[in-house]
Structures are given as structure tokens and as C-alpha cells.
Scaffold this active site. Structure first.
Site, PDB file in Angstrom:
ATOM      1  N   GLU A 105       0.522  -1.199  -0.080  1.00  0.00           N
ATOM      2  CA  GLU A 105      -0.272   0.206   0.025  1.00  0.00           C
ATOM      3  C   GLU A 105       0.869   1.233  -0.061  1.00  0.00           C
ATOM      4  O   GLU A 105       1.876   1.184   0.739  1.00  0.00           O
ATOM      5  CB  GLU A 105      -0.788   0.418   1.242  1.00  0.00           C
ATOM      6  CG  GLU A 105      -1.837   1.412   1.469  1.00  0.00           C
ATOM      7  CD  GLU A 105      -3.000   1.286   2.226  1.00  0.00           C
ATOM      8  OE1 GLU A 105      -4.047   1.769   2.251  1.00  0.00           O
ATOM      9  OE2 GLU A 105      -2.677   0.143   2.926  1.00  0.00           O
ATOM     10  N   ASN A 134     -11.961  -4.000   1.062  1.00  0.00           N
ATOM     11  CA  ASN A 134     -11.037  -3.324   1.210  1.00  0.00           C
ATOM     12  C   ASN A 134     -11.917  -4.390   3.109  1.00  0.00           C
ATOM     13  O   ASN A 134     -11.885  -5.067   3.161  1.00  0.00           O
ATOM     14  CB  ASN A 134     -10.224  -2.282   1.862  1.00  0.00           C
ATOM     15  CG  ASN A 134      -9.350  -2.203   2.716  1.00  0.00           C
ATOM     16  OD1 ASN A 134      -8.496  -3.401   3.054  1.00  0.00           O
ATOM     17  ND2 ASN A 134      -8.558  -1.233   3.093  1.00  0.00           N
ATOM     18  N   GLU A 135     -11.793  -3.243   4.380  1.00  0.00           N
ATOM     19  CA  GLU A 135     -12.206  -3.682   5.492  1.00  0.00           C
ATOM     20  C   GLU A 135     -13.328  -2.589   5.701  1.00  0.00           C
ATOM     21  O   GLU A 135     -13.388  -2.140   6.726  1.00  0.00           O
ATOM     22  CB  GLU A 135     -10.870  -2.854   6.245  1.00  0.00           C
ATOM     23  CG  GLU A 135      -9.398  -3.043   6.683  1.00  0.00           C
ATOM     24  CD  GLU A 135      -8.845  -2.502   7.395  1.00  0.00           C
ATOM     25  OE1 GLU A 135      -9.237  -1.849   8.381  1.00  0.00           O
ATOM     26  OE2 GLU A 135      -7.713  -3.285   8.125  1.00  0.00           O
TER      27      GLU A 135
END
Length: 658
Positions: free
Chosen positions: A48, A373-374
Site C-alpha cells: 500500500e 477492503n476493510e
């Protein structure tokens, strides 16, 4: 007995068969009962753009704000004389450029200075490729690499002139050789003739990038990634997939095509932590999806791109209006489908053709895609469903990865796992940044997981020491202990990646991190060495392992010992990993049961990873303070006897006799 003595004893007994006069931990490897296959993707990397991981890090560009597209158009630049920013340049998605004009007096100067990313690192005798898109017919610019703080007679380290010969925009190149090593040089450009000169996309790269590619990657950092033998490479995040606003999300289509026309994007790690604020941290997309796919290919790792599911960062947005309505998802779904075409389509397809034009006619053979993602709450599965349906229909062989949310347990986790099963995703991405006690208690985390449900991708994990949230040996030791449970449950866990991957020592927002660097050097953390040891000793099949007559539990109540055993078919060897998290040495015997007439080699390879001080870590100034040590240990028939030192990770590789 002090820790130094214990370490010396452990290293010595790794090379002999003698046991200390203490309780012996008896382990049995069921050699004739190989079990679950260990996936080639088991250990890998998660990338990332945090901690200046891309621009200023892995991406080898040395000029900050090279296209003058930062919100503050001249951020990263100092100007002198007559400099103007204009916005009708040759690249429609990067329209800004600068004009250098007459300073108004023959003894005055017009030009610009770029400070780079915390300075520009130069190495003695190394070559640096300066390029610029310029407009000027008969004009000239002088290009210099300087040490602005030099006590010598001149600031100039090296220089050269670029003669411009076109009234239209044209790309020019100049190669400069650095006469000395310096970590904080600057790039200075003078107007060196009469008349106006227009400059756009001012760039400086080392010639010696990874594989010598222009628009390339920083060689030492890529080598550190390659050296762990990663099986999977996840990109581009992480939270930047979501964006603070939905328009800030990482958009892969903006990251491909000619680098000069890839638009700037905001980076949420600029402002997420006010106590570590970096207003010059943006994403140029110079290292875009094409370069990331190439990197995965170079590493021999399966590429695993993550796409946005129609949700902005839920940490940063409570208002449902921040997200894309379910009935407006089509363009996001199409982005996912087009990405698969970009990676795998032939040259007759729109996106496959672009990949070929960029220099890679052959498909990248992408097998996995992550969606979201989260994320958490019902808004995630209700959107994910449409992606799953569309991808399954168009590309039934692509494996889809969903998410269990930002936590390793709790309400969101308990809600999302059943939802992922309903949607029949192939893998579920679990994240855990947790303290020491969590890692100590979680060695058996996957022992009782559903064997028939989706597989696990442990996509972001790292041990965060209580009161010491930075890299140190003890945290890496507990990560090694936890990974024995991951390995023992290879029928459930198919992938595991530490996070974050990279961090600039002068520009980080988050720690601990796997690899630290400055402008010239990099250091491999103790956690990196754990990844390295697992990556190089992965094996192909799990083998049952008993301790004192019981299956290894992955809990510290077994004298602080965590262990796993695997068979490695290519080398015809058994690999036993033992982590002693206790503060005392442990005598161990490892018996290989079920060999029948087969015989083991009389010596085994022993790799030992230990530090006398568990709070220590490798550093840029002392990068080899804590590294694995190799030796031999005697094998007596079917039994290996040794002693594992306090707070030590040891690997035994026992080959079969030919």
C-alpha cells in the site's frame, strides 16, 4: 544463566546431540501421513502507498511534483526569477506546466529547484537520467545536481545543458553522473538563453533501476521483496482503495497508459494522522497497475489486485450519502471486469491491447481479485453480491476475495463471515494488528475453522508491542509462533501477508513495518526475516506433529513451544519449525515416525533466529544486528535431539538419504 549464555548454548547444541539435564519435550513427526497441500501463495507481500511507499520509495522517481499537479502547484519546488505556472499543456489529465522567462536583468537568473523526497539521494559514479517535456526553439536550459549546503567552492555536483529545438512539445533527455554519494541533493534548472522556455513532466531516475527499466523501481527495495520468495502480491491497498471521498479512491484506469498523462490522486495518508502530517504526500500513479503487475511477475508471485466495492472509507464517513448507491454500481463493476481483461485479455480486446502497447503482449494470468477492503455492515455484502455475480458470469475461473472487516473478532467479524459464505466467495480477507498476548493466544486460531467454507487470506497482520509500537525482535518472534498455526492449517489458510510493507524513516505514518529505508539505504526488519524463513522453508504438504503424545496446540501452555512440520517434495526433506517464546531454554527431541525402510540423512540443516535483547531491532546503521545463523545438527537414526534457546525461532531441515 544470562541470556547471552543461553544463546551460546542454544547455538552450540544445534550442532550436537547432547541434551541439558532438564525436562525433554518429545515431538513426533508422522512422516508417513502427509496432509494438506501448502498453497504456493501461502506467504507473500501486501503493498500500500503508505509511509512514502510508492512516490519517494519503491517508485524510483526522484523529483517531487514533477508535473505541477499538486494542489499547491509549486509544492516541492523553489522558484527564482520569472517563473509562471500555466495550464494548457500537452497532457489533458496533467495540464499544468511552468514557463521560464527573462529575469529582467543580465545578472539575474530564472529557474527552479526541486527538493525531491526529503532530498535526492545520489550514489558516487551512478548515472541519473533527467527527462523533460519542453517547448522552445533555439533556447537552452542548464540542469544541475547540487548540494545546497556544500562548504566547497561550488554547490554544483554535476551539470549539463539541454538544447531545445522545437516550437512544439518534445521530450528531451540528459544523463548525469554523480561524483559523490549524498543523501540530500537537489535538482536545479536554469534558463540559460534568451527567450521563453516551457517545461512539463520534469523527471529524474537512477539509470540503474530494477531490471534497468525506465520509469522503474528502486533496486534495493525490490530485491528485498524478491528475496523472501513471495507467492502472492496484493496491491494497491488497503485504505487507499476506498479513499476518504469516493472520488479519492484508487482508480486503476488512471494508473495505466503513458506515464506523462496519468493524473494525480489524493493520498489519505497525507492527513489521516494529524500528529504525523505530510501535506506533500500524493499519488502520481507513476507506479501504476502495469508496473505492479510487472513486479508481481518479476517476483514469481500471483498478482492480487483489490478494487473498490462502491464504499468510501467507513472509518471516515458516517453519512450513507458518502457511498455509491446500490443501483449506481455498474461503472464500478465494469472497472473490475475491465481490470481482468487488462491482466488476462488478448490483444484483440480493448484493455488487453493497452497492456500489449505498454510492453507486455502476453497476459499476466491473474487468478485472484479482491473486492473491497476493510468494509463492514450490511452495506458491504449487499454491494459485493453484484460484483460476485458479474465476475462469476464473465470470468468463472477467477477467485474472488471478500472481507471479514477491520477486526480479527467481534461483532463485524461474526456478521461478515456468514455473509461471505452465503455469497460463496473463494477466500475471506482477515486483518489483525494485535498486541503480544493476542498472538500468544492465537496459535490455534484456525484449528477449528470450517473446512468446507471459503479459505482464509490473512491479508494484513503484524504484532504491535504493548507500549512499544515499533519493530523489535520479540514482536517478530511472536509472529513466527503465530505462523506455525497458519502453516499447520494450510487446508484453511491459503495466503498470509504482513503489513505495512515499506516505510521511509523521514516520512512514515504507521509502524511497525517490514522494510525501512532512507534515500540511499534500506534495512530488513526482524519481521522481514521471519517472512524470509517461512518463504524459503514453506514445504509442499503439512505433516502431523505431536508433542508429548498430543497434537501441537499452538498455545503457550506447551512449555512456551509453538511448532509445525511440513514435507518439501522438491528437496525430499522434512522441515520442522519450533518457536520457543519462553524465557528458558527447552530440550527437544524430534522423532520421525512411519519411515519404514526409508532413512534420514545423518545431519540436518539448522537455522536459528535469536536476539539476546528482545527489544532490539536491525537499523539502517546496523542492518545485520539480528540475522539467522546456520549450522548442522546430528540425526541419530530417526531422531533429532537438540536444545532450543530462550526466545528463539529454529528450523530443522532433515533430508532423506538418496
Amino acid at each position: 544463566m544470562n541470556k547471552s549464555t543461553i544463546f551460546s548454548l542454544a547455538l552450540a547444541t544445534c550442532c550436537c546431540t547432547g541434551l541439558a539435564a532438564q525436562e525433554v519435550n518429545h515431538m513426533v513427526v508422522k512422516a508417513n501421513k502427509p496432509g494438506a497441500e501448502i498453497q504456493p501463495t501461502m506467504y507473500g507481500h501486501f503493498f500500500e502507498d503508505i509511509n512514502y511507499g510508492a512516490d519517494g520509495g519503491l517508485y524510483a522517481e526522484l523529483v517531487m511534483n514533477r508535473s505541477f499537479e499538486f494542489p499547491n502547484r509549486l509544492q516541492g519546488w523553489k522558484t527564482f526569477g520569472n517563473v509562471t505556472v500555466l495550464e494548457d499543456g500537452p497532457f489533458d489529465r496533467n495540464p499544468h506546466y511552468i514557463r521560464l522567462a527573462d529575469p529582467g536583468h543580465p545578472h539575474k537568473r530564472t529557474g527552479v529547484v526541486n527538493e525531491g523526497f526529503f532530498g535526492i539521494g545520489l550514489k558516487e559514479n551512478a548515472q541519473y537520467r533527467f527527462t523533460v517535456w519542453a517547448r522552445g526553439n533555439g533556447q537552452k536550459i542548464r540542469v544541475e545536481l547540487i548540494d545546497p549546503y556544500s562548504m566547497g567552492e561550488t554547490q554544483v555536483l554535476t551539470s549539463g545543458d539541454v538544447a531545445l529545438n522545437s516550437a512544439d512539445w518534445k521530450k528531451y533527455e540528459l544523463v548525469l553522473t554523480a561524483p559523490q554519494t549524498i543523501d540530500a541533493a537537489q535538482l536545479r534548472i536554469f534558463l540559460a538563453s534568451a527567450g521563453n522556455v516551457d517545461l512539463e513532466h520534469i523527471s529524474l531516475f537512477p539509470v540503474d533501476t530494477w531490471k534497468g527499466r525506465e520509469n522503474g523501481l528502486r533496486k534495493d527495495l525490490v530485491q528485498a521483496l524478491v528475496d523472501t520468495k513471495p507467492g502472492v502480491f496484493r496491491f494497491p491497498g488497503g485504505c487507499i482503495v476506498e479513499g476518504t471521498h469516493i472520488n479519492d479512491r484508487y482508480q486503476w484506469k488512471n494508473s495505466v497508459g503513458p506515464v506523462e498523462n496519468r493524473p494525480l490522486n489524493s493520498n489519505r495518508w497525507e492527513y489521516t494522522f494529524p500528529h504525523r502530517y505530510y501535506p506533500d504526500y500524493h499519488q502520481t500513479y507513476g507506479m501504476g497497475f502495469y508496473e505492479l503487475f510487472l513486479l508481481a511477475e518479476d517476483m514469481g508471485a500471483e498478482p492480487l489486485p483489490i478494487v473498490n466495492v462502491g464504499l468510501a472509507c467507513q472509518y471516515q464517513n458516517d453519512d450513507p450519502k458518502a457511498h455509491v448507491p446500490v443501483d449506481s454500481l455498474q461503472s464500478y463493476i465494469q472497472d473490475a471486469l475491465d481490470l481482468i481483461e487488462f491482466a488476462n485479455g488478448d490483444e484483440t480486446t480493448k484493455w488487453g491491447k493497452l497492456r500489449a502497447e505498454m510492453g507486455h503482449p502476453a497476459p499476466f494470468n491473474m487468478k485472484f481479485i479482491g473486492v473491497g477492503n476493510e468494509q463492514w455492515g450490511p452495506e458491504y455484502p449487499e454491494r459485493l453480491k453484484y460484483f460476485v455475480d458479474a465476475i462469476r458470469k464473465a470470468y468463472p475461473d477467477i477467485q474472488i476475495i471478500g472481507s471479514s472487516g477491520p477486526n480479527s473478532e467481534g461483532k463485524d467479524f461474526d456478521y461478515l463471515w456468514p455473509e461471505m459464505k452465503k455469497l460463496k466467495v473463494d477466500l475471506v480477507d482477515e486483518h489483525f494488528y494485535r498486541p503480544e498476548d493476542w498472538f500468544l493466544k492465537s496459535g490455534n486460531r484456525y484449528d477449528n475453522y470450517d473446512r468446507k467454507g471459503p479459505k482464509v487470506f490473512a491479508g494484513e497482520y503484524a504484532c504491535h508491542g504493548k507500549g512499544k509500537k515499533w519493530n523489535h525482535f520479540y514482536a517478530s518472534l511472536l509472529e513466527a509462533a503465530f505462523l506455525t498455526g497458519v502453516e499447520r492449517n494450510a487446508d484453511v489458510v491459503y495466503m498470509a501477508t504482513y503489513a505495512p510493507l515499506l516505510a521511509h524513516v523521514k516520512g512514515w505514518q504507521w509502524r511497525p513495518d517490514l522494510i525501512w529505508f532512507d534515500n540511499l539505504r534500506s534495512v530488513r526488519s526482524c519481521s522481514w526475516y521471519v517472512q524470509y524463513l517461512y518463504g524459503h522453508n514453506k514445504g509442499t504438504q503439512v505433516v502431523p506433529l505431536l508433542m508429548d503424545g498430543k497434537a501441537v496446540s499452538g498455545q503457550p501452555d506447551q512449555n512456551g513451544l509453538f511448532a509445525s512440520a511440513v514435507w518439501d517434495e522438491p528437496t525430499k526433506s522434512y522441515i520442522v519449525k519450533i518457536v520457543n517464546v519462553s524465557d528458558k531454554a527447552q530440550s527437544v527431541t524430534v522423532e520421525f515416525d512411519g519411515l519404514k525402510k526409508k532413512k534420514l540423512a545423518t545431519q540436518a540443516d539448522c537455522i536459528l533466529f535469536h536476539s539476546d535483547n528482545p527489544d532490539e531491532e536491525n537499523s539502517l546503521d546496523n542492518p545485520n544486528l539480528i540475522t539467522p545463523k546456520e549450522s548442522k545438527v546430528t540425526v541419530d537414526g530417526k531422531t533429532l535431539q537438540s536444545e532450543v534457546g530462550a526466545q528463539t525461532f529454529v528450523i530443522y531441515r532433515v533430508s532423506m538419504q538418496e
